[in-house]
Design a protein around this motif. Structure first.
Motif, short mmCIF file in Angstrom:
data_model
loop_
_atom_site.label_atom_id
_atom_site.label_comp_id
_atom_site.label_asym_id
_atom_site.label_seq_id
_atom_site.Cartn_x
_atom_site.Cartn_y
_atom_site.Cartn_z
N ARG A 21 0.75 -1.26 -0.03
CA ARG A 21 0.14 -0.03 -0.07
C ARG A 21 0.82 1.14 -0.07
N ILE A 22 2.03 1.08 0.53
CA ILE A 22 2.94 2.42 0.81
C ILE A 22 3.45 2.89 -0.71
N LYS A 57 9.79 7.29 0.50
CA LYS A 57 10.63 6.66 -0.80
C LYS A 57 11.23 5.59 -0.38
N SER A 58 11.87 5.70 1.14
CA SER A 58 12.50 4.72 1.77
C SER A 58 11.77 3.39 1.92
N LEU A 59 10.24 3.69 2.22
CA LEU A 59 9.41 2.48 2.79
C LEU A 59 9.24 1.97 1.57
N ALA A 60 8.80 2.54 0.50
CA ALA A 60 8.45 2.18 -0.77
C ALA A 60 9.60 1.10 -1.32
N GLU A 61 10.95 1.85 -1.36
CA GLU A 61 11.94 0.95 -1.95
C GLU A 61 12.19 -0.41 -1.28
N ASP A 111 15.54 -1.65 6.20
CA ASP A 111 14.45 -1.51 7.18
C ASP A 111 14.56 -0.49 8.17
N ARG A 112 15.23 0.67 8.04
CA ARG A 112 15.45 1.80 8.67
C ARG A 112 15.72 2.90 8.23
N SER A 113 15.48 4.17 8.64
CA SER A 113 15.54 5.30 7.90
C SER A 113 15.85 6.42 8.91
N LEU A 114 16.84 7.37 8.52
CA LEU A 114 17.10 8.32 9.59
C LEU A 114 17.01 9.59 8.84
N VAL A 115 16.54 10.70 9.71
CA VAL A 115 16.19 11.92 9.31
C VAL A 115 16.76 12.83 10.40
N GLN A 116 17.84 13.50 9.52
CA GLN A 116 18.71 14.55 10.32
C GLN A 116 18.18 15.92 10.16
N MET A 117 17.36 16.43 11.25
CA MET A 117 16.67 17.68 11.17
C MET A 117 17.07 18.74 12.21
N ASN A 175 21.32 4.78 6.10
CA ASN A 175 20.35 5.40 5.23
C ASN A 175 19.71 6.67 5.73
N LEU A 176 20.53 7.80 5.34
CA LEU A 176 20.20 9.03 5.69
C LEU A 176 19.12 9.57 4.46
N VAL A 177 18.09 9.71 4.82
CA VAL A 177 16.90 9.83 3.69
C VAL A 177 16.61 11.47 3.68
N SER A 178 17.02 12.31 4.65
CA SER A 178 16.95 13.66 4.64
C SER A 178 17.83 14.21 5.49
#
Length: 919
Positions: free
Chosen positions: A165-166, A190-194, A198-204, A371-374
Motif C-alpha cells: 500500500r505504501i 521513498k525509503s519505505l516504498a523501496e 528496514d531503517r530510515s534516518l532523518v537529520q533535522m 540510510n540518511l533519507v533527509s
C-alpha cells in the motif's frame, strides 16, 4: 544405524524443533503431530512432519489459520545459515498435497507465509509483499496477525501489506509544512516504498519541527499506508506529554478533524495496549519494562526514564506485546545510548524504524545502515528563518581554570549528598582540587558568585548592549546540589526574590508548572537545570544558554545549545521581555570551556568586527572570505527576521527572489560537505563562494535597500547629550488633522488592490478581517512618508469632530485592531467611532443574552474561559486553539483544560465566538 555426524545433525535439529515448538506455542499456535490433527483446537495449528506431494519431500511444519493451510516452516539446527535453505521452504510452499484445504494463495501459486527457523533465529517471507523477501523476525507472528493479512488479501492481494500500500500514497499536502519537513516525509516514504533498508534516518535541526513531521507522517501511514499501529519513542517521559499534545492539536489536512478524533493515542503502560490504540508513546526504558511484564508508573520517574544499564539488555517474547505489535517505530531524539545498550528492544519489533535527530553520531548512522533519507543542518535552519544564530561569551576565573587549595586546619562546611545536612569539620591535611573537580567534590562559592557577577556586570554593555531587562536565561548545572547553589546565588547577585530564579530539575517541586512559568512569566528570568530541559523542551523566549557544567558529547551539547535556537513572534517575545525588539540571536555563555571542544561548530556570525555595509561592499567586488560569507549570511538572516511583511516583500522583489534563498545559498557555500563535493568534481571553493555571492554582487539596488532597511531598524541610544525643555502645551491642529484624513482616504483607495484588509471591508461589512491582514495594513502605513499609527488617525478624526463612543479617551493608546474600527468608519459602514474591543464586548454581552434566552447558562468556570477568549479576540481579531496553550489559559491546563471545563463543545464555542464577535 545413522553415522555419528548424521546422528549429531538429527539431535541438533530435534533440539531446534523443541525450541520452535515453544516459540509457536508462546505465540498462540497449537502444535500437533499429523496423526493427532484437530483443526478445531485453536485459530492457528502448526502440524509437524507433513508429507507434501510427490517430489516435494516432508515439511517440518504446515501452518493452518482458521482451518485452512496458509504457510510452512523449515526447521534447521541452530547455527545453520537460514538464507541457504530458502529454496527448500519454497519447494514445500509450492508442493501442497491434495488433502489440504487452501485459505489463500499468492498469484504464483505458492503458500503466502514461508518461514525458516533454527530456534535461535527465524526468517519470514510474506508472499503478499510486492517484492517478497526474507527478513529476520524475533518470533513467529500470532495466528490472528496472519488472518488479518489474509482478510486484506481477499479484498486486494496487491495491498494486503503496508509494503504494497505504501507505493500508492496520495500526494502530500505541502501547505502546512516547511520545505525541510516536506523533504523528510518524502524521503521516509521513498525509503519505505523501496524497502532496500528496514531503517530510515532523518537529520533535522533542532527547532525545525521534527515532531510535527512525525505526526504528519503517522497520519498518512495510518490512513493510507496500511499501517496498523505506531510506537513513538521519546527521550524522557516528561516529553511524552508534549508529544501527546502535538498529536491532540494536529488538524488533519483532508477533513480538518483532530488526529485524536480519528485515532487513539496513548502512553504505553503496564499490560500492553488496548486494541484501539493506534499510536503508543513511551521511552525505550518503559517499553523494556513492559516486555519484562514489570509495573510501569504513569508519571515521570527519573529512575526509570534516565536509567542506562551497564551492559546491553536482552529481551524475551511477551505475548501481551508481540513483535508484530507495531508496524513503525519512530525514535524521536531517543537517549544517546539507545543504539548500544537498548538495541535489542528496537530489534524485537517487526517494524520499520525511523530515527529523527538533530545530531546523529557514528553509532546512530551505523544502526540506521547509513540510510540518511533527509538532512537539514543548523546553519540551513538559520538561513531559512527556522532558528536564530548564536554568539559565544566566555567567562574564565582562576579557580574554574586551575582549581585551588584549602589549607590544613581550615574549618569547612561539608554537606551529605543524600540528606543535604551540613556539618562543620576541620581539615587534617591540605585539600587541593582542580577545575574539573569543581561542583562535584568541591563547591567554590566564590567561583559561582564571580561568574554570575561578571555576567550581571557585562550583560547590558557587552552581551546584550542597550537592554535593561535580564534575558530569559537557562543555566546548566552539574547536579542537583550545584543547581541549588546557583539559584541561591543568582537571587543574591541580582538582588531579586524567589520568583526571579527557579530550579527546574526532576527533584524540584512541580517542575512542569515551573517550566511553563519560565516560558510565559515576565518575572521568572533564570531557570537552573541539570538534564530535564536539556533535550526536546521548547522555551522560545530563551536568549541565554549558560554552561556551568562541561559536556563531552557533541550530540548532547547540540541538544543543549538548541534550547536557545527557537524563533518566536514579536508580540509573544515582548510579552515576556518587553525591552526586546525581535529575537535575532541567542548567546551561549561559557563558564567552563565547553565551547573550546573540537566538536563545537562556530556560529555563522564569525567576524563581529566588520559591518554589514563593509560585507556588502566586499561582496560587490567578490572579495568575501569564507568566514565573511558565513557572517553575511548571519547578518542578513537577522535582518530578515526584523522586517515587516511589506518590507520583506519589497526586498524580495528588489532581489528578484526571496532573500532567504540568497541566505541559504551563502550557508550552503560554507558547508564543508558541499565544499568537498565541489572539489571532487574539479571545482574550487572560491567558485562556490562566488556563485552564492553573485545575486548580491550583481544587484547594486539590493545592496542599497538592505543598508536602508538596516538603518531603519537600528536604534542609536544617546547617553551623553543633555536636553533642556523649551515648552510643553497641547494644540488641536484642525488643518493638519484634515490633511491627514484626506491622505488616509486617498491611501485606502490607491492601495485597495494590494492590501487585503481594505478589500475585505469594502466588499462586505460582515466579513472578518484576519489579524495578519490588520498587521499588514499597520506595517504599510507605518512606513515613510506616512508614519501613521492607529492613534494618529483616530486623533485626527476626533479633532475634526467625529462622533466618538467608547470606554477610552482620545489620548489613550489604541490597539492594532482599532484599525478595523477606523476602516469601518472611513468607508461608511459605521457612523461613529467605536474602539474594536468595545464593539467585541458589546457583541459578547448580546451573545450571552441570546444564549440565556435559549436556555444555556454558563457556570463561573466556563465564564472564566469565555471571558478570556473574548479578551484575546478583542486584541487579535480572532482566536485559535493554539492560543489556548498560551497565557492566561495555560494556568488552567491549556487546550486540555478547555476540553475539561467546556466539554467536547469547546471547539464549537471557540468558532462561534470568532464568527459572532469579529464581523
Amino acid at each position: 544405524m545413522s553415522p555419528p555426524d548424521e546422528a549429531h545433525r538429527l539431535a541438533a535439529e530435534q533440539r531446534a524443533r523443541v525450541l520452535i515448538d515453544q516459540q509457536l506455542e508462546a505465540a498462540g499456535w497449537v502444535v500437533q503431530d499429523k496423526k493427532d490433527l484437530n483443526l478445531f483446537a485453536g485459530p492457528g495449528i502448526a502440524v509437524r512432519e507433513v508429507v507434501m506431494k510427490p517430489g516435494h519431500g516432508r515439511v517440518d511444519y504446515l501452518l493452518y489459520v482458521d482451518k485452512a493451510v496458509v504457510g510452512v516452516i523449515e526447521a534447521k539446527p541452530q547455527g545453520t545459515p537460514l538464507s541457504g535453505v530458502e529454496w527448500q521452504s519454497a519447494m514445500y510452499a509450492e508442493g501442497l498435497p491434495a488433502d489440504v484445504r487452501l485459505k489463500a494463495l499468492t498469484t504464483d501459486g505458492r503458500l503466502p507465509f514461508v518461514f525458516e527457523a533454527s530456534g535461535g533465529e527465524t526468517h519470514f517471507t510474506n508472499g503478499f509483499d510486492p517484492e517478497p523477501r526474507a527478513r529476520a523476525i524475533f518470533n513467529f507472528p500470532r495466528p490472528g496477525t496472519l488472518a488479518r493479512t489474509i482478510r486484506a488479501a481477499n479484498e486486494d492481494p496487491d495491498t494486503a501489506t503496508w509494503r504494497g500500500r505504501i507505493r500508492n500514497l496520495p500526494e502530500l499536502d505541502t501547505a502546512p509544512l516547511r520545505p525541510s519537513q516536506i523533504t523528510a516525509i518524502n524521503g521516509i516514504e521513498k525509503s519505505l516504498a523501496e524497502q532496500r533498508f528496514d531503517r530510515s534516518l532523518v537529520q533535522m535541526a533542532t527547532g525545525a519541527g521534527k515532531t510535527y513531521t512525525a505526526v504528519t507522517q503517522s497520519y498518512r501511514l495510518l490512513k493510507w499506508g496500511g499501517f496498523n499501529r505506531i510506537l513513538f519513542l521519546v527521550d524522557r517521559n516528561n516529553l511524552a506529554e508534549q508529544t501527546l499534545a502535538e498529536f491532540q492539536n494536529y488538524r488533519t489536512p483532508d477533513d480538518g478533524r483532530r488526529f485524536t478524533e480519528l485515532y487513539n493515542v496513548a502512553k504505553l503502560n503496564h499490560g500492553g495496549m488496548p486494541d484501539s490504540t493506534k499510536v503508543a508513546i513511551s521511552t525505550i526504558q518503559r517499553v523494556f519494562k513492559v516486555l519484562k511484564s514489570e509495573q510501569v508508573p504513569e508519571g515521570d520517574d527519573q529512575g526509570i526514564d534516565d536509567f542506562v544499564p551497564d551492559a546491553p539488555v536482552e529481551v524475551a517474547y511477551n505475548p501481551d506485546l508481540p513483535p508484530e505489535a507495531f508496524d513503525l517505530v519512530i525514535v524521536d531524539e531517543a537517549h544517546r545510548s539507545i543504539y548500544g545498550v537498548w538495541r535489542r528492544v528496537l530489534e524485537y519489533f517487526d517494524a520499520h524504524v525511523v530515527g529523527l535527530t538533530a545530531t546523529p553520531g557514528k553509532q546512530t548512522f551505523g544502526f540506521f545502515r547509513q540510510n540518511l533519507v533527509s538532512e537539514y543542518t543548523y546553519p540551513q535552519s538559520v538561513a531559512d528563518g527556522v532558528n536564530v544564530d548564536f554568539d559565544i561569551y566566555r567567562i574564565k576565573t582562576e579557580i574554574s581554570e586551575q582549581g585551588s587549595t584549602i589549607e590544613a586546619g581550615t574549618i569547612v562546611p561539608k554537606v551529605d549528598r543524600r540528606t543535604r545536612v551540613e556539618r562543620l569539620e576541620e581539615l587534617d591535611e591540605d585539600l587541593e582540587y582542580t577545575g574539573k573537580q569543581l561542583d562535584r567534590a568541591v563547591t567554590a562559592k566564590a567561583q559561582i558568585r564571580l561568574v554570575l557577577e561578571t555576567f550581571r556586570d557585562r550583560l547590558y554593555t557587552e552581551i546584550f548592549p542597550g537592554r535593561s531587562t535580564v534575558p530569559k536565561t537557562l543555566i546548566f548545572a552539574k547536579d542537583d546540589a550545584h543547581a541549588e547553589e546557583i539559584v541561591t546565588t543568582v537571587r543574591e547577585v541580582f538582588g531579586k526574590g524567589n520568583d526571579f530564579a527557579a530550579k527546574i530539575t526532576y527533584n524540584a517541586r512541580d517542575p512542569k508548572r515551573q517550566l511553563q512559568a519560565f516560558r510565559t512569566s515576565p518575572t521568572l528570568r533564570f531557570a537552573v537545570t541539570v538534564d530535564m530541559i536539556a533535550t526536546g523542551t521548547d522555551v522560545k523566549p530563551l536568549e541565554c544558554v549558560f554552561f556551568m557544567r562541561d559536556v563531552r558529547s557533541a550530540q548532547y551539547f547540540e541538544q543543549m545549545k538548541g534550547r536557545g535556537a527557537r524563533t518566536i513572534d514579536k508580540a509573544t517575545f515582548q510579552g515576556v521581555t518587553p525591552d526586546a525588539e525581535n529575537k535575532t540571536r541567542f548567546v551561549i555563555v561559557d563558564a567552563v570551556g565547553v565551547t573550546e571542544h573540537e566538536y563545537v561548530e562556530p556560529p555563522l556570525n564569525r567576524d563581529k568586527s566588520i559591518s554589514l555595509k563593509q560585507l556588502l561592499d566586499k561582496a560587490a567586488t567578490l572579495n568575501l572570505t569564507e568566514a565573511e560569507t558565513a557572517t553575511l549570511a548571519s547578518r542578513l538572516s537577522a535582518l530578515e527576521a526584523q522586517l515587516a511583511p511589506a518590507e520583506r516583500t519589497e526586498l524580495d522583489s528588489v532581489a528578484g527572489q526571496p532573500l532567504r534563498t540568497i541566505v541559504r545559498a551563502l550557508v550552503d557555500a560554507v558547508d564543508p560537505d558541499r565544499q568537498a563535493k565541489q572539489v571532487e568534481v574539479g571545482g574550487s571553493i572560491q567558485d562556490l563562494l562566488d556563485a552564492a555571492i553573485e545575486p548580491i554582487a550583481a544587484n547594486p539596488d539590493l545592496r542599497t535597500r538592505i543598508i536602508e532597511l538596516r538603518r531603519a531598524h537600528d536604534r542609536v541610544i544617546d547617553e551623553v547629550s543633555a536636553d533642556t525643555l523649551v515648552d510643553a502645551y497641547g494644540v488641536v491642529d484642525t488643518d493638519r488633522a484634515k490633511a491627514t484624513i484626506e491622505s488616509w482616504k486617498a491611501y485606502l483607495e490607491e492601495h485597495r488592490a494590494e492590501i487585503t484588509a481594505i478589500q475585505v471591508i469594502q466588499e462586505s461589512k460582515e466579513r472578518r478581517i484576519a489579524f495578519p491582514d490588520i498587521q499588514e495594513l499597520a506595517d504599510r502605513i507605518s512606513r515613510p512618508p506616512y508614519n501613521w499609527t492607529p492613534d494618529f488617525i483616530w486623533d485626527a478624526y476626533v479633532a475634526l469632530g467625529a462622533t466618538y463612543r467608547g470606554s477610552r479617551g482620545t489620548r489613550t493608546r489604541h490597539s492594532l485592531t482599532d484599525l478595523v474600527s477606523l476602516l469601518r468608519y472611513t468607508v461608511g459602514v459605521d457612523d461613529e467611532l467605536v474602539p474594536y474591543a468595545d464593539r467585541v464586548q458589546e457583541k459578547y454581552v448580546a451573545w450571552l443574552s441570546q444564549q440565556e434566552q435559549g436556555g444555556i447558562m454558563f457556570s463561573d468556570t466556563e465564564r472564566w474561559w469565555l471571558d478570556r477568549m473574548v479578551a484575546i479576540i478583542a486584541a487579535s481579531a480572532g482566536i485559535t486553539a493554539d492560543d489556548l496553550d498560551e497565557a492566561p489559559f495555560i494556568e488552567r491546563g491549556g487546550v486540555d483544560g478547555a476540553l475539561r471545563d467546556l466539554g467536547d463543545g469547546a471547539g464549537d464555542l471557540l468558532e462561534q465566538l470568532n464568527q459572532e464577535l469579529t464581523a
